[in-house]
Motif scaffolding. Structure first.
Motif, short mmCIF file in Angstrom:
data_model
loop_
_atom_site.label_atom_id
_atom_site.label_comp_id
_atom_site.label_asym_id
_atom_site.label_seq_id
_atom_site.Cartn_x
_atom_site.Cartn_y
_atom_site.Cartn_z
N VAL A 171 0.81 -1.21 0.00
CA VAL A 171 0.00 0.00 0.00
C VAL A 171 0.84 1.26 0.00
CG1 VAL A 171 -1.68 1.34 1.31
CG2 VAL A 171 -1.97 -1.13 1.08
N PRO A 175 1.80 3.52 -3.53
CA PRO A 175 0.48 4.14 -3.38
C PRO A 175 -0.18 4.43 -4.71
CG PRO A 175 2.22 5.72 -2.88
CD PRO A 175 2.88 4.38 -2.98
N ASP A 176 0.64 4.64 -5.76
CA ASP A 176 0.07 4.89 -7.09
C ASP A 176 -0.68 3.67 -7.61
OD1 ASP A 176 2.76 3.75 -7.19
OD2 ASP A 176 2.53 3.83 -9.36
N LEU A 178 -2.52 1.67 -5.75
CA LEU A 178 -3.83 1.75 -5.13
C LEU A 178 -4.67 2.83 -5.80
CD1 LEU A 178 -5.85 0.89 -3.03
CD2 LEU A 178 -4.62 2.26 -1.32
N ALA A 179 -4.04 3.95 -6.16
CA ALA A 179 -4.78 5.01 -6.85
C ALA A 179 -5.31 4.51 -8.19
CB ALA A 179 -3.87 6.22 -7.06
N ALA A 218 -4.90 6.06 4.06
CA ALA A 218 -5.01 5.56 2.69
C ALA A 218 -6.24 4.67 2.51
CB ALA A 218 -3.75 4.79 2.29
N PRO A 264 -2.47 7.65 -2.57
CA PRO A 264 -3.25 6.47 -2.97
C PRO A 264 -4.57 6.79 -3.66
CG PRO A 264 -2.63 6.39 -0.63
CD PRO A 264 -2.45 7.78 -1.11
#
Length: 418
Positions: A171, A175-176, A178-179, A218, A264
Protein backbone atom coordinates in the motif's frame (compact mmCIF):
# COMPACT_ATOMS: atom_id res chain seq x y z
CA UNK A 1 -13.33 -17.69 0.93
CA UNK A 2 -11.27 -18.00 4.07
CA UNK A 3 -7.87 -16.31 3.98
CA UNK A 4 -5.03 -16.89 6.44
CA UNK A 5 -2.01 -14.61 6.22
CA UNK A 6 0.97 -16.78 7.11
CA UNK A 7 3.20 -13.71 6.69
CA UNK A 8 2.67 -10.03 5.89
CA UNK A 9 6.21 -8.71 5.54
CA UNK A 10 8.65 -7.92 2.76
CA UNK A 11 10.62 -10.86 1.28
CA UNK A 12 13.42 -10.51 3.86
CA UNK A 13 10.94 -10.13 6.70
CA UNK A 14 10.70 -7.49 9.41
CA UNK A 15 12.92 -7.11 11.32
CA UNK A 16 15.79 -8.02 9.07
CA UNK A 17 18.26 -10.07 11.08
CA UNK A 18 21.26 -8.04 9.89
CA UNK A 19 19.70 -4.56 10.25
CA UNK A 20 20.10 -2.19 13.19
CA UNK A 21 17.73 0.56 11.96
CA UNK A 22 15.10 2.03 14.29
CA UNK A 23 12.25 0.46 12.30
CA UNK A 24 13.67 -3.04 12.63
CA UNK A 25 14.43 -2.49 16.31
CA UNK A 26 10.79 -1.58 16.94
CA UNK A 27 9.35 -4.54 15.01
CA UNK A 28 8.49 -6.80 17.92
CA UNK A 29 5.40 -8.76 18.93
CA UNK A 30 2.56 -8.38 16.43
CA UNK A 31 4.68 -5.92 14.41
CA UNK A 32 7.25 -8.62 13.55
CA UNK A 33 6.41 -9.98 10.12
CA UNK A 34 7.60 -12.94 8.04
CA UNK A 35 7.64 -12.82 4.24
CA UNK A 36 4.11 -12.49 2.87
CA UNK A 37 2.25 -15.73 2.09
CA UNK A 38 -1.50 -16.34 1.74
CA UNK A 39 -3.39 -19.57 2.41
CA UNK A 40 -6.83 -19.59 0.74
CA UNK A 41 -9.44 -22.08 1.94
CA UNK A 42 -6.62 -24.44 2.94
CA UNK A 43 -6.30 -25.27 -0.76
CA UNK A 44 -4.33 -22.53 -2.53
CA UNK A 45 -1.03 -21.14 -1.24
CA UNK A 46 0.18 -17.84 -2.72
CA UNK A 47 3.92 -17.43 -2.16
CA UNK A 48 6.01 -19.09 0.54
CA UNK A 49 7.19 -17.76 3.86
CA UNK A 50 10.13 -19.36 5.75
CA UNK A 51 8.85 -22.31 7.76
CA UNK A 52 5.40 -22.34 6.11
CA UNK A 53 4.22 -25.50 7.89
CA UNK A 54 5.03 -24.02 11.32
CA UNK A 55 3.51 -20.66 10.31
CA UNK A 56 0.30 -22.46 9.34
CA UNK A 57 0.26 -24.46 12.58
CA UNK A 58 0.68 -21.29 14.67
CA UNK A 59 -2.36 -19.87 12.85
CA UNK A 60 -4.38 -23.01 13.59
CA UNK A 61 -4.14 -24.21 10.00
CA UNK A 62 -2.50 -27.06 8.14
CA UNK A 63 -0.94 -27.30 4.69
CA UNK A 64 -2.06 -30.89 4.19
CA UNK A 65 -4.95 -29.83 1.93
CA UNK A 66 -2.94 -27.51 -0.33
CA UNK A 67 -3.29 -28.52 -3.97
CA UNK A 68 -1.72 -25.49 -5.67
CA UNK A 69 1.27 -23.33 -4.77
CA UNK A 70 1.65 -20.16 -6.84
CA UNK A 71 4.59 -17.76 -6.86
CA UNK A 72 4.13 -14.08 -7.56
CA UNK A 73 7.56 -12.43 -7.62
CA UNK A 74 11.24 -13.11 -8.32
CA UNK A 75 12.49 -14.44 -5.03
CA UNK A 76 15.19 -12.36 -3.31
CA UNK A 77 14.61 -13.31 0.31
CA UNK A 78 15.59 -16.43 2.29
CA UNK A 79 15.79 -19.71 0.41
CA UNK A 80 12.39 -21.13 -0.45
CA UNK A 81 11.31 -23.97 1.78
CA UNK A 82 8.82 -26.33 0.17
CA UNK A 83 7.47 -28.71 2.83
CA UNK A 84 7.19 -32.38 1.91
CA UNK A 85 3.85 -33.23 0.41
CA UNK A 86 3.23 -29.84 -1.16
CA UNK A 87 3.01 -29.58 -4.96
CA UNK A 88 5.89 -27.87 -6.73
CA UNK A 89 5.43 -24.07 -6.85
CA UNK A 90 4.47 -22.69 -10.26
CA UNK A 91 3.76 -19.32 -11.83
CA UNK A 92 0.71 -18.87 -14.06
CA UNK A 93 1.53 -17.09 -17.35
CA UNK A 94 0.30 -13.51 -17.60
CA UNK A 95 -3.39 -13.09 -18.50
CA UNK A 96 -4.02 -16.84 -18.28
CA UNK A 97 -6.64 -18.39 -16.00
CA UNK A 98 -6.33 -21.53 -13.92
CA UNK A 99 -9.46 -23.43 -12.87
CA UNK A 100 -9.00 -25.59 -9.77
CA UNK A 101 -10.97 -28.68 -8.77
CA UNK A 102 -11.82 -26.87 -5.52
CA UNK A 103 -13.94 -24.41 -7.50
CA UNK A 104 -11.47 -21.53 -7.33
CA UNK A 105 -10.43 -19.64 -10.46
CA UNK A 106 -7.07 -17.88 -10.59
CA UNK A 107 -6.32 -15.24 -13.23
CA UNK A 108 -2.69 -14.12 -13.63
CA UNK A 109 -2.31 -10.34 -13.89
CA UNK A 110 0.44 -8.68 -15.90
CA UNK A 111 2.41 -6.15 -13.85
CA UNK A 112 4.51 -3.06 -14.52
CA UNK A 113 7.48 -4.72 -12.80
CA UNK A 114 8.85 -8.27 -12.73
CA UNK A 115 6.42 -10.75 -11.23
CA UNK A 116 2.79 -11.81 -11.45
CA UNK A 117 -0.33 -10.66 -9.66
CA UNK A 118 -3.33 -12.91 -9.06
CA UNK A 119 -7.07 -12.43 -9.08
CA UNK A 120 -8.67 -15.29 -7.16
CA UNK A 121 -12.41 -15.91 -7.52
CA UNK A 122 -13.90 -18.22 -4.92
CA UNK A 123 -16.57 -20.89 -5.48
CA UNK A 124 -19.24 -18.41 -4.36
CA UNK A 125 -17.91 -15.53 -6.47
CA UNK A 126 -15.88 -13.58 -3.90
CA UNK A 127 -12.93 -11.79 -5.51
CA UNK A 128 -9.48 -11.32 -4.00
CA UNK A 129 -6.59 -9.52 -5.72
CA UNK A 130 -3.00 -10.07 -4.62
CA UNK A 131 -0.02 -8.08 -5.92
CA UNK A 132 3.66 -8.79 -5.20
CA UNK A 133 5.94 -6.15 -3.62
CA UNK A 134 6.60 -2.99 -5.58
CA UNK A 135 4.07 -3.82 -8.32
CA UNK A 136 0.96 -2.44 -9.98
CA UNK A 137 -1.16 -4.01 -12.72
CA UNK A 138 -0.04 -3.19 -16.25
CA UNK A 139 -2.51 -2.12 -18.93
CA UNK A 140 -5.17 -1.36 -16.36
CA UNK A 141 -6.66 1.19 -18.73
CA UNK A 142 -7.64 -1.60 -21.12
CA UNK A 143 -9.87 -3.28 -18.54
CA UNK A 144 -10.20 -3.46 -14.77
CA UNK A 145 -7.82 -6.41 -14.54
CA UNK A 146 -5.56 -5.65 -17.51
CA UNK A 147 -7.55 -7.79 -19.94
CA UNK A 148 -8.66 -6.46 -23.29
CA UNK A 149 -12.35 -6.76 -22.51
CA UNK A 150 -14.53 -6.41 -19.47
CA UNK A 151 -15.45 -10.11 -19.23
CA UNK A 152 -12.86 -10.71 -16.54
CA UNK A 153 -14.73 -8.29 -14.32
CA UNK A 154 -17.69 -10.63 -13.93
CA UNK A 155 -17.63 -13.19 -11.15
CA UNK A 156 -19.99 -16.07 -10.53
CA UNK A 157 -22.41 -13.62 -8.93
CA UNK A 158 -23.16 -12.16 -12.36
CA UNK A 159 -22.23 -8.66 -11.26
CA UNK A 160 -20.87 -6.15 -13.71
CA UNK A 161 -18.96 -4.18 -11.09
CA UNK A 162 -15.20 -4.78 -11.36
CA UNK A 163 -14.64 -4.16 -7.64
CA UNK A 164 -12.92 -6.79 -5.53
CA UNK A 165 -13.99 -7.82 -2.05
CA UNK A 166 -10.38 -7.72 -0.85
CA UNK A 167 -7.13 -6.36 -2.29
CA UNK A 168 -3.69 -7.09 -0.82
CA UNK A 169 -0.73 -5.03 -2.00
CA UNK A 170 2.25 -2.91 -1.02
CA UNK A 171 0.00 0.00 0.00
CA UNK A 172 2.55 2.62 1.05
CA UNK A 173 5.43 1.38 -1.07
CA UNK A 174 3.30 1.70 -4.25
CA UNK A 175 0.48 4.14 -3.38
CA UNK A 176 0.07 4.89 -7.09
CA UNK A 177 -0.98 1.26 -7.59
CA UNK A 178 -3.83 1.75 -5.13
CA UNK A 179 -4.78 5.01 -6.85
CA UNK A 180 -4.93 3.25 -10.23
CA UNK A 181 -7.05 0.43 -8.80
CA UNK A 182 -9.44 3.00 -7.35
CA UNK A 183 -9.64 4.83 -10.67
CA UNK A 184 -10.45 1.55 -12.47
CA UNK A 185 -13.12 0.61 -9.94
CA UNK A 186 -11.23 -2.45 -8.70
CA UNK A 187 -11.10 -0.88 -5.22
CA UNK A 188 -14.55 0.37 -4.31
CA UNK A 189 -16.16 1.87 -1.25
CA UNK A 190 -16.50 -1.49 0.53
CA UNK A 191 -13.26 -3.15 -0.63
CA UNK A 192 -11.12 -4.35 2.26
CA UNK A 193 -7.60 -3.11 1.43
CA UNK A 194 -4.85 -4.95 3.32
CA UNK A 195 -1.21 -3.91 3.41
CA UNK A 196 1.30 -6.71 2.87
CA UNK A 197 5.04 -6.82 2.05
CA UNK A 198 5.51 -4.46 5.00
CA UNK A 199 9.17 -3.58 5.47
CA UNK A 200 11.48 -1.03 6.98
CA UNK A 201 11.30 1.61 4.24
CA UNK A 202 10.57 5.24 5.16
CA UNK A 203 7.23 4.96 3.35
CA UNK A 204 5.87 2.70 6.08
CA UNK A 205 7.32 4.64 8.98
CA UNK A 206 8.08 2.91 12.28
CA UNK A 207 6.00 -0.14 13.22
CA UNK A 208 3.14 0.40 15.61
CA UNK A 209 0.72 3.33 15.76
CA UNK A 210 2.43 5.37 13.02
CA UNK A 211 2.22 2.50 10.52
CA UNK A 212 -1.48 1.99 11.21
CA UNK A 213 -2.18 5.74 11.07
CA UNK A 214 -0.55 6.02 7.63
CA UNK A 215 -2.49 3.02 6.37
CA UNK A 216 -5.79 4.33 7.74
CA UNK A 217 -5.27 7.63 5.90
CA UNK A 218 -5.01 5.56 2.69
CA UNK A 219 -8.18 3.61 3.49
CA UNK A 220 -6.22 0.46 4.29
CA UNK A 221 -5.21 -1.63 7.29
CA UNK A 222 -2.64 -4.18 8.40
CA UNK A 223 -3.14 -7.32 10.48
CA UNK A 224 -0.64 -9.49 12.36
CA UNK A 225 0.85 -12.63 10.85
CA UNK A 226 -1.41 -15.63 11.40
CA UNK A 227 -4.67 -13.68 11.07
CA UNK A 228 -7.59 -15.49 9.41
CA UNK A 229 -10.23 -13.45 7.56
CA UNK A 230 -13.37 -14.13 5.55
CA UNK A 231 -13.18 -12.58 2.08
CA UNK A 232 -16.43 -10.76 1.39
CA UNK A 233 -17.40 -10.57 5.04
CA UNK A 234 -18.24 -7.03 6.09
CA UNK A 235 -15.40 -5.21 7.76
CA UNK A 236 -15.43 -1.57 8.67
CA UNK A 237 -13.29 0.26 6.11
CA UNK A 238 -10.92 2.80 7.74
CA UNK A 239 -12.64 6.18 7.96
CA UNK A 240 -10.67 8.53 5.69
CA UNK A 241 -10.95 12.09 7.02
CA UNK A 242 -12.53 14.32 4.37
CA UNK A 243 -10.70 17.47 5.53
CA UNK A 244 -7.17 17.46 6.93
CA UNK A 245 -4.88 20.32 7.94
CA UNK A 246 -1.14 19.63 8.13
CA UNK A 247 0.87 22.19 10.11
CA UNK A 248 4.60 22.51 10.59
CA UNK A 249 7.63 24.76 10.51
CA UNK A 250 10.07 25.24 7.68
CA UNK A 251 11.37 21.94 6.24
CA UNK A 252 9.45 20.00 8.87
CA UNK A 253 8.05 17.52 6.34
CA UNK A 254 4.54 18.97 6.26
CA UNK A 255 4.26 18.99 2.45
CA UNK A 256 5.64 15.45 2.20
CA UNK A 257 3.05 14.28 4.75
CA UNK A 258 0.24 15.99 2.83
CA UNK A 259 1.35 14.43 -0.45
CA UNK A 260 1.67 11.01 1.18
CA UNK A 261 -1.94 11.22 2.37
CA UNK A 262 -3.30 11.71 -1.15
CA UNK A 263 -0.87 9.50 -3.12
CA UNK A 264 -3.25 6.47 -2.97
CA UNK A 265 -6.09 8.44 -4.61
CA UNK A 266 -6.62 9.12 -8.32
CA UNK A 267 -6.89 12.45 -10.12
CA UNK A 268 -5.62 14.69 -7.31
CA UNK A 269 -5.58 18.44 -8.03
CA UNK A 270 -2.49 20.09 -6.53
CA UNK A 271 -3.38 23.71 -5.76
CA UNK A 272 -0.20 25.81 -5.68
CA UNK A 273 -0.85 29.16 -4.02
CA UNK A 274 2.74 30.38 -4.41
CA UNK A 275 2.50 31.88 -7.89
CA UNK A 276 5.65 32.71 -9.83
CA UNK A 277 8.55 34.92 -8.75
CA UNK A 278 10.49 36.21 -11.73
CA UNK A 279 14.25 36.18 -11.24
CA UNK A 280 14.16 34.24 -7.94
CA UNK A 281 16.12 31.09 -8.86
CA UNK A 282 16.11 29.71 -5.31
CA UNK A 283 12.32 29.90 -5.19
CA UNK A 284 12.15 28.27 -8.61
CA UNK A 285 14.25 25.38 -7.29
CA UNK A 286 11.85 24.92 -4.37
CA UNK A 287 8.85 24.81 -6.71
CA UNK A 288 10.64 22.31 -8.99
CA UNK A 289 11.40 20.07 -6.00
CA UNK A 290 7.73 19.93 -5.07
CA UNK A 291 6.67 19.32 -8.67
CA UNK A 292 9.07 16.40 -9.13
CA UNK A 293 7.69 14.67 -6.01
CA UNK A 294 4.12 14.65 -7.26
CA UNK A 295 2.68 11.63 -9.09
CA UNK A 296 2.49 12.13 -12.85
CA UNK A 297 -1.28 11.60 -12.75
CA UNK A 298 -1.82 14.69 -10.58
CA UNK A 299 -2.96 17.97 -12.12
CA UNK A 300 -1.60 21.31 -10.92
CA UNK A 301 -3.56 24.54 -10.63
CA UNK A 302 -1.66 27.70 -9.72
CA UNK A 303 -4.30 29.86 -8.09
CA UNK A 304 -5.16 31.63 -4.87
CA UNK A 305 -8.89 31.63 -5.62
CA UNK A 306 -9.70 28.69 -3.36
CA UNK A 307 -13.41 29.23 -2.68
CA UNK A 308 -14.65 28.18 -6.18
CA UNK A 309 -12.44 25.08 -6.10
CA UNK A 310 -13.82 24.04 -2.73
CA UNK A 311 -17.38 24.67 -3.86
CA UNK A 312 -17.07 22.62 -7.06
CA UNK A 313 -17.48 18.86 -7.30
CA UNK A 314 -14.33 17.00 -8.23
CA UNK A 315 -11.34 14.91 -7.21
CA UNK A 316 -9.28 15.47 -4.04
CA UNK A 317 -7.56 18.82 -3.49
CA UNK A 318 -4.11 19.34 -1.99
CA UNK A 319 -3.73 23.01 -1.05
CA UNK A 320 -0.13 24.08 -0.48
CA UNK A 321 -0.14 26.38 1.31
CA UNK A 322 -2.44 28.59 3.41
CA UNK A 323 0.38 30.86 4.60
CA UNK A 324 1.13 31.94 1.01
CA UNK A 325 -2.60 32.40 0.40
CA UNK A 326 -2.70 34.68 3.45
CA UNK A 327 0.35 36.67 2.29
CA UNK A 328 -1.35 37.42 -1.02
CA UNK A 329 -4.66 38.26 0.69
CA UNK A 330 -2.88 40.69 3.02
CA UNK A 331 -1.14 42.27 0.03
CA UNK A 332 -4.50 42.87 -1.64
CA UNK A 333 -6.11 44.51 1.41
CA UNK A 334 -2.98 46.64 2.03
CA UNK A 335 -2.45 45.09 5.43
CA UNK A 336 1.16 46.19 5.70
CA UNK A 337 0.25 49.87 6.05
CA UNK A 338 -0.78 50.57 9.65
CA UNK A 339 -3.31 53.28 8.84
CA UNK A 340 -4.89 51.38 5.94
CA UNK A 341 -5.03 48.24 8.06
CA UNK A 342 -6.90 50.06 10.79
CA UNK A 343 -9.18 51.84 8.32
CA UNK A 344 -10.39 48.92 6.20
CA UNK A 345 -7.72 46.23 5.82
CA UNK A 346 -8.54 44.29 8.98
CA UNK A 347 -12.24 44.00 8.12
CA UNK A 348 -11.52 43.13 4.47
CA UNK A 349 -9.14 40.34 5.46
CA UNK A 350 -11.63 38.97 8.00
CA UNK A 351 -14.23 38.71 5.21
CA UNK A 352 -11.83 36.75 2.97
CA UNK A 353 -10.87 34.38 5.77
CA UNK A 354 -14.53 33.85 6.67
CA UNK A 355 -15.35 33.04 3.02
CA UNK A 356 -12.51 30.50 2.85
CA UNK A 357 -13.44 28.85 6.14
CA UNK A 358 -17.09 28.71 5.08
CA UNK A 359 -16.12 27.03 1.82
CA UNK A 360 -14.10 24.42 3.75
CA UNK A 361 -17.11 23.79 5.98
CA UNK A 362 -19.42 23.21 2.99
CA UNK A 363 -17.08 21.37 0.63
CA UNK A 364 -17.85 17.81 -0.44
CA UNK A 365 -14.34 17.24 -1.76
CA UNK A 366 -11.53 15.36 -0.06
CA UNK A 367 -9.17 18.17 1.02
CA UNK A 368 -5.68 18.18 2.51
CA UNK A 369 -4.28 21.64 3.26
CA UNK A 370 -0.80 22.68 4.36
CA UNK A 371 0.09 25.67 6.51
CA UNK A 372 3.05 27.03 8.44
CA UNK A 373 3.11 27.11 12.21
CA UNK A 374 4.96 30.34 13.03
CA UNK A 375 3.67 31.19 16.49
CA UNK A 376 6.30 29.30 18.49
CA UNK A 377 9.37 31.26 17.45
CA UNK A 378 10.84 34.68 18.18
CA UNK A 379 8.34 37.56 18.22
CA UNK A 380 8.81 39.51 14.96
CA UNK A 381 10.52 42.89 15.33
CA UNK A 382 8.10 44.84 13.11
CA UNK A 383 4.37 45.55 13.41
CA UNK A 384 3.81 44.02 9.95
CA UNK A 385 5.63 40.84 10.95
CA UNK A 386 3.62 40.52 14.16
CA UNK A 387 0.43 41.19 12.20
CA UNK A 388 1.16 38.37 9.78
CA UNK A 389 2.03 35.97 12.61
CA UNK A 390 -1.20 36.79 14.45
CA UNK A 391 -3.40 36.53 11.36
CA UNK A 392 -1.86 33.22 10.32
CA UNK A 393 -2.48 31.84 13.80
CA UNK A 394 -6.13 32.90 13.57
CA UNK A 395 -6.48 31.44 10.06
CA UNK A 396 -4.94 28.12 11.12
CA UNK A 397 -7.24 27.90 14.13
CA UNK A 398 -10.37 28.69 12.09
CA UNK A 399 -9.42 26.29 9.30
CA UNK A 400 -8.56 23.53 11.79
CA UNK A 401 -11.96 23.92 13.44
CA UNK A 402 -13.56 22.70 10.19
CA UNK A 403 -11.22 19.69 9.75
CA UNK A 404 -11.74 16.17 11.01
CA UNK A 405 -7.99 15.61 11.21
CA UNK A 406 -5.21 18.03 12.19
CA UNK A 407 -1.51 17.12 12.22
CA UNK A 408 1.62 18.87 13.40
CA UNK A 409 4.90 17.78 11.78
CA UNK A 410 8.12 18.18 13.75
CA UNK A 411 11.48 16.96 12.40
CA UNK A 412 9.68 14.88 9.80
CA UNK A 413 7.46 13.19 12.38
CA UNK A 414 3.71 13.87 12.05
CA UNK A 415 1.84 14.06 15.34
CA UNK A 416 -1.98 13.91 15.28
CA UNK A 417 -3.57 16.81 17.15
CA UNK A 418 -7.10 15.70 16.27
Amino acid sequence: MELTLLGTGEPAGLPRPDCLCARCAAATGDEARAATALLIDGTVLLDLTPGPAFAAARAGQTLSGVRQVLLSHPHDGPALEVPAGLPAPVRVPDRQELALISGHRVRALALDSPGTGYLVTGPDGERLMYLPPGAAPAGIGEGPYGERGADGAQGDRGEHSPSCDMVLLDVLGRPDALARLRAAGVVGATTDVLAVHIGHSHAYGPPGPELHRRLASAGARAVPDGTTLRVGEYHSVPDIPRRTLVLGGARSGKSVEAERRLAPFPGVVYVATSGSRDGDTEWGARVAEHRERRPASWRTEETRDLVPLLAAEGPPLLIDCLSLWLTHAMDEVQAWDDSLWADHGSAALAERVAALVGAVRETRRHVVAVSNEVGSGVVPATPAGRRFRDELGRLNASFAAECEHVLLTVAGVPRPLR
